[in-house]
Design an enzyme around this catalytic site. Structure first.
Site, PDB file in Angstrom:
ATOM      1  N   ASP A  98      -9.442  24.362  61.957  1.00  0.00           N
ATOM      2  CA  ASP A  98      -9.948  25.656  62.388  1.00  0.00           C
ATOM      3  C   ASP A  98     -11.449  25.716  62.123  1.00  0.00           C
ATOM      4  OD1 ASP A  98     -10.209  28.352  63.128  1.00  0.00           O
ATOM      5  OD2 ASP A  98      -9.670  29.067  61.126  1.00  0.00           O
ATOM      6  N   ASP A 100     -14.471  28.435  62.399  1.00  0.00           N
ATOM      7  CA  ASP A 100     -14.716  29.861  62.543  1.00  0.00           C
ATOM      8  C   ASP A 100     -16.215  30.096  62.415  1.00  0.00           C
ATOM      9  OD1 ASP A 100     -14.956  32.646  62.225  1.00  0.00           O
ATOM     10  OD2 ASP A 100     -12.972  32.789  61.321  1.00  0.00           O
ATOM     11  N   ASP A 295     -12.287  25.072  58.140  1.00  0.00           N
ATOM     12  CA  ASP A 295     -11.673  25.962  57.158  1.00  0.00           C
ATOM     13  C   ASP A 295     -10.591  25.174  56.425  1.00  0.00           C
ATOM     14  OD1 ASP A 295     -10.540  27.986  55.715  1.00  0.00           O
ATOM     15  OD2 ASP A 295     -10.278  29.350  57.405  1.00  0.00           O
TER      16      ASP A 295
END
Length: 392
Positions: A98, A100, A295
């Site tokens: 992930d 972000d 992440d």
């Protein structure tokens, strides 16, 4: 969010889903499913520990329940609908990454626009793919725009599906450059000794083929090219910006670079002790420039729930969209994921948080108050809590 806004968004999400075609992930029946409905009152309530058998056929479920957010698990289980993780019977998990924009070191919150944040996130995505494809050799990748602030990458290679948390953390550390030591990147080989030396000398090199060693080499050679293009005084000043590089070492390193460019290009960093020290100092810049700031908890969590590609993101009204590898450069996260359902007509919204909106190739600067805007802009503003539904 007011009830009128919530009801409008829920209805329009349902209109979208009744026309959409959503493909579930592989082994969908073995995964846990979860969703967040358009609940009354503050906060969001996750409905989870569901199997696909509980939900029914995915497109029928989406059209019927019109959820705000939809998720499925990275993990595959014997009993995906069991109410506790210990009762599910874990089999394996995808390796999920992930990115972000809110968590990227390069993003300046409060200064960077949404578009600028997403552009920096795409750069981080390309670095991540370089690791996954080049360093690890994965080719079974599903690349997804999250519909919000970044990107997800799913790896379903059979070789990694049974990795547990500690092994996944090692993958995280590698792509983030955590704990990377310069000496681990250097190859040493014995070479013939010079006159007066009875033992062979050691030649230290950086690989030019791949991995962190090649990244360090590329960064070093970029610096050399930059220095050789400068006036000598400017090049010496540039070198002395580094800790523990004074005028003497700067001069020695610059002379070594001028005299041994072909050796440096081939990876040899033993052209002079001062240059070797410089290459070692550069490592922190290499990590900062080339790491993939993923992440960590998402990748290490074998039970993680992740957004369903093809669903809508309830915080933006944009589609959680799969991206073909060859289309990443051309992909525009503020144009391509705008649902066709929300294009082609205007609505009235009461803007509560004005300012810039960049979407679908247009730019709007909106003031607070009642505004008539294209529906995809209105949905975006309402989903992000910047507007309420106005009276038509």
């Amino acid at each position: 969010m007011e009830e009128r806004t919530r009801a409008y968004l829920r209805g329009r999400f349902g209109d979208h889903y009744r026309q959409a075609s959503v493909t579930p992930p592989p082994a969908a029946n073995e995964r846990e499913w979860g969703f967040i409905p358009w609940t009354d009152g503050p906060g969001e309530t996750m409905v989870r520990h569901r199997s696909l058998l509980d939900l029914g056929e995915i497109e029928d479920f989406l059209g019927r329940r019109k959820p705000r957010h939809v998720y499925f698990s990275a993990g595959r289980y014997d009993e995906p609908s069991a109410s506790t993780m210990s009762d599910k019977g874990w089999r394996s998990s995808d390796l999920v990454f992930d990115l972000d924009a809110d968590h990227l070191p390069s993003v300046v919150l409060g200064e960077d626009s949404y578009a600028e944040m997403l552009e920096k996130c795409k750069d981080a995505l390309l670095r991540l793919l370089d690791f996954l494809e080049g360093d690890f050799g994965f080719d079974d990748l599903t690349i997804v725009f999250s519909g919000g602030r970044g990107y997800h990458v799913h790896v379903r290679d059979e070789r990694i599906r049974h990795l547990e948390r500690d092994a996944r953390r090692e993958v995280v550390d590698y792509v983030r450059g955590i704990g990377l030591e310069f000496d681990e990147l250097v190859d040493e080989e014995s070479v013939a000794g010079t006159a007066g030396r009875s033992s062979p000398a050691q030649k230290r090199t950086l690989s030019t083929e791949g991995g962190w060693s090649a990244r360090a080499h590329r960064h070093m050679l970029d610096l050399v090219d930059e220095l050789l293009a400068m006036e000598e005084s400017d090049a010496l000043d540039r070198l002395q910006e580094y800790d523990r590089i004074g005028e003497g070492k700067a001069t020695a390193a610059l002379n070594a670079a001028r005299s041994n460019y072909e050796q440096l290009e081939a990876g040899n960093i033993d052209v002079h002790p001062a240059f070797y020290q410089l290459a070692k100092i550069l490592l922190h810049e290499v990590v900062a420039a080339d790491n993939a700031p993923i992440d960590e908890p998402v990748t290490t969590d074998t039970n993680r729930l992740i957004r369903l590609p093809g669903s809508l993101h309830g915080g933006s009204g944009l589609e959680v969209q799969r991206i073909d590898r060859e289309d990443i450069d051309a992909f525009d996260p503020l144009v391509d994921p705008v649902p066709e359902t929300f294009r082609g007509h205007d609505i009235t919204v009461e803007v509560t948080d004005g300012g810039l909106v960049e979407l679908d190739g247009d730019s709007f600067t909106l003031e607070a108050g009642n505004q008539t805007v294209p529906e995809h802009v209105g949905v975006f503003l309402m989903a992000r809590g910047r507007a309420e539904k106005g009276k038509e």
